[in-house]
Scaffold this motif. Sequence first.
Motif, PDB file in Angstrom:
ATOM      1  N   GLY A  35      32.548  29.334  38.751  1.00 54.46           N
ATOM      2  CA  GLY A  35      33.252  28.292  38.017  1.00 54.46           C
ATOM      3  C   GLY A  35      34.424  28.781  37.180  1.00 54.46           C
ATOM      4  O   GLY A  35      35.009  27.999  36.423  1.00 54.46           O
ATOM      5  N   ASN A  36      34.774  30.067  37.288  1.00 55.69           N
ATOM      6  CA  ASN A  36      35.872  30.591  36.466  1.00 55.69           C
ATOM      7  C   ASN A  36      36.921  31.342  37.283  1.00 55.69           C
ATOM      8  O   ASN A  36      37.700  32.129  36.747  1.00 55.69           O
ATOM      9  CB  ASN A  36      35.314  31.517  35.378  1.00 55.69           C
ATOM     10  N   PHE A  37      36.941  31.115  38.594  1.00 52.42           N
ATOM     11  CA  PHE A  37      37.840  31.876  39.464  1.00 52.42           C
ATOM     12  C   PHE A  37      39.301  31.641  39.099  1.00 52.42           C
ATOM     13  O   PHE A  37      40.086  32.592  39.006  1.00 52.42           O
ATOM     14  CB  PHE A  37      37.602  31.502  40.933  1.00 52.42           C
ATOM     15  N   VAL A  38      39.699  30.398  38.894  1.00 55.85           N
ATOM     16  CA  VAL A  38      41.101  30.088  38.603  1.00 55.85           C
ATOM     17  C   VAL A  38      41.529  30.723  37.292  1.00 55.85           C
ATOM     18  O   VAL A  38      42.581  31.372  37.204  1.00 55.85           O
ATOM     19  CB  VAL A  38      41.326  28.564  38.566  1.00 55.85           C
ATOM     20  N   ASP A  39      40.732  30.547  36.264  1.00 55.81           N
ATOM     21  CA  ASP A  39      41.030  31.125  34.946  1.00 55.81           C
ATOM     22  C   ASP A  39      41.220  32.632  35.047  1.00 55.81           C
ATOM     23  O   ASP A  39      42.205  33.192  34.537  1.00 55.81           O
ATOM     24  CB  ASP A  39      39.897  30.777  33.979  1.00 55.81           C
ATOM     25  N   GLN A  40      40.307  33.312  35.710  1.00 55.22           N
ATOM     26  CA  GLN A  40      40.386  34.762  35.792  1.00 55.22           C
ATOM     27  C   GLN A  40      41.513  35.232  36.711  1.00 55.22           C
ATOM     28  O   GLN A  40      42.154  36.249  36.443  1.00 55.22           O
ATOM     29  CB  GLN A  40      39.045  35.328  36.254  1.00 55.22           C
ATOM     30  N   PHE A  41      41.769  34.501  37.797  1.00 51.91           N
ATOM     31  CA  PHE A  41      42.858  34.862  38.701  1.00 51.91           C
ATOM     32  C   PHE A  41      44.205  34.805  37.989  1.00 51.91           C
ATOM     33  O   PHE A  41      45.111  35.592  38.281  1.00 51.91           O
ATOM     34  CB  PHE A  41      42.862  33.926  39.909  1.00 51.91           C
ATOM     35  N   GLN A  42      44.337  33.898  37.054  1.00 52.32           N
ATOM     36  CA  GLN A  42      45.597  33.742  36.337  1.00 52.32           C
ATOM     37  C   GLN A  42      45.752  34.713  35.169  1.00 52.32           C
ATOM     38  O   GLN A  42      46.874  34.911  34.686  1.00 52.32           O
ATOM     39  CB  GLN A  42      45.727  32.303  35.821  1.00 52.32           C
ATOM     40  N   SER A  43      44.676  35.350  34.760  1.00 52.35           N
ATOM     41  CA  SER A  43      44.727  36.164  33.544  1.00 52.35           C
ATOM     42  C   SER A  43      44.216  37.584  33.801  1.00 52.35           C
ATOM     43  O   SER A  43      44.571  38.214  34.788  1.00 52.35           O
ATOM     44  CB  SER A  43      43.949  35.470  32.426  1.00 52.35           C
ATOM     45  N   ALA A  44      43.378  38.079  32.921  1.00 48.00           N
ATOM     46  CA  ALA A  44      42.976  39.487  32.955  1.00 48.00           C
ATOM     47  C   ALA A  44      42.163  39.858  34.191  1.00 48.00           C
ATOM     48  O   ALA A  44      42.083  41.038  34.554  1.00 48.00           O
ATOM     49  CB  ALA A  44      42.175  39.821  31.684  1.00 48.00           C
ATOM     50  N   GLY A  45      41.572  38.879  34.873  1.00 39.03           N
ATOM     51  CA  GLY A  45      40.751  39.169  36.044  1.00 39.03           C
ATOM     52  C   GLY A  45      41.501  39.129  37.353  1.00 39.03           C
ATOM     53  O   GLY A  45      40.882  39.114  38.423  1.00 39.03           O
ATOM     54  N   PHE A  46      42.836  39.147  37.302  1.00 36.18           N
ATOM     55  CA  PHE A  46      43.644  38.994  38.514  1.00 36.18           C
ATOM     56  C   PHE A  46      43.282  40.019  39.584  1.00 36.18           C
ATOM     57  O   PHE A  46      43.072  39.666  40.753  1.00 36.18           O
ATOM     58  CB  PHE A  46      45.133  39.103  38.161  1.00 36.18           C
ATOM     59  N   ASP A  47      43.213  41.297  39.232  1.00 34.86           N
ATOM     60  CA  ASP A  47      42.939  42.341  40.220  1.00 34.86           C
ATOM     61  C   ASP A  47      41.584  42.137  40.891  1.00 34.86           C
ATOM     62  O   ASP A  47      41.465  42.220  42.112  1.00 34.86           O
ATOM     63  CB  ASP A  47      42.971  43.727  39.554  1.00 34.86           C
TER      64      ASP A  47
END
Length: 478
Positions: A176-188
């Motif tokens: 449920g947090n893929f978009v948030d993380q893809f756009q921020s610190a979790g991109f890699d």
Amino acid sequence: MDALLSLPIMIKQSTYKESYMSDEIKINKIDQKRFTALVGPSRTPYAAFVSKEVDWYCNKDESVLGVILLDFDDEYGWVTMGRDEIGRYRGFDVGSCIENQEEAAKQLLGKMQEITRTGQSVFPQGDKGKALDLFNIIVTEEKLHPFFKRLCEEPSFSSAKGIIGEMMPHYTDIDGNFVDQFQSAGFDARLWELYLNAYFIEEDFEFDRSHYAPDFNLNKYGQKICIEATIVGRQKPMTEDEARVFGEPLTKEQILEKALDEMPIRFGSPLYTKLKKEYWKHKHVEGNPLVIAIADFHDKQSMLWSSTSLPNYLYGVRHDSHFDESGKLVIDPIVIERHKHEKKEIPSGYFFQKDAENISAVIFSNSGTISKFNRMGKQAGFGASNVILIRTGFHHDHDENAALPKTFSHRVTGESNESWGEGMSMFHNPNALHPVHAGLFPSIAHHYFRDGQIVSYLPDFYPYSSTTNIINVVDDKK
């Protein structure tokens, strides 16, 4: 790894498409790469057992696709496809038992023209939900990852953006947090997961999305495989300048020094963390192969040189080489007991540690980067036509006496045939309780530990590293 360079240059380009027109309704013939990028996992892996795709078509706006099939009875058929309410291409009309390909094409093109005339662009299948929208920004400006911003805004990465966008209607966000993380610190980390997802689709696995962990629960030929993804992350967030500056390459001496101890320790930290998660105790994992998939994002350009450190750490051995008196290449294994860097020290030989027998293998690729998506998108026809990609690198020389790799260089076009699995390796655990059968992953490299030495089986073309130069074409009249 794929490094990036963006330059303006003036070049004239031309394109060609084969098309069929009747009553002003044009149907274009497209190649398999484009069709595959559009339909994604809408294909049923088992369909290949009963039929073979032989030709692919689309109308002008790609609202309707068509494919001609040859079945096991040597008869032809066709299928029309259009987007459902979520945005996935789905089959909605079929033809079968046709004697020859010409008649099949005539029927298919007629049907596609008929559908196109109606103006219908959505073909509901009764499914609920909506596609993930990675590019609708939901985090604050200060949290945006620099490479996500480049992916969103720059024509240089429009091919990557295009092919990623086509993946989203099929992607299930378990956490449920893929978009948030893809756009921020979790991109890699999220990009690595998206890359793995694309590869597993290419390898014809079926997905079980009913479990939140491990990340991928796959099925193929009646065999279940569970895969957990992780990365060697950055110690501090990437800055805007770091995302744009190529940087000075390391010297051979610096690479050698880092590869011996620093990188094994960096790989060891996330691998050990995943080992302590004990995923094998989950009921849906128990008794099945469990694989960890890891990539290195710890620093700019690190993927160009860090890959040799992983097998050294996994098996606790490194290799030297020399030529004997007859000129034959001789490989000498050297046992590694420990790795020590600064104040940290760890034992070598991950596969020989306590509980590691529950890890069947480790998957690694140094190509799970934004440049990979850019190349795959470009060869499938996505992105700005005035952006040129040039890939250069080193690949394996299959001459048994070769001590060094070969170089390669080519422009990425619709004629390119790079696969998602190209450059990927699976390192098999010699002590695995549930070994992985290499036949489930036929397109990648496989490595084993036998008689104190690493033995590798590599595809015909196996790149060790590459850089992707981006050339932005400018109009000399502007």
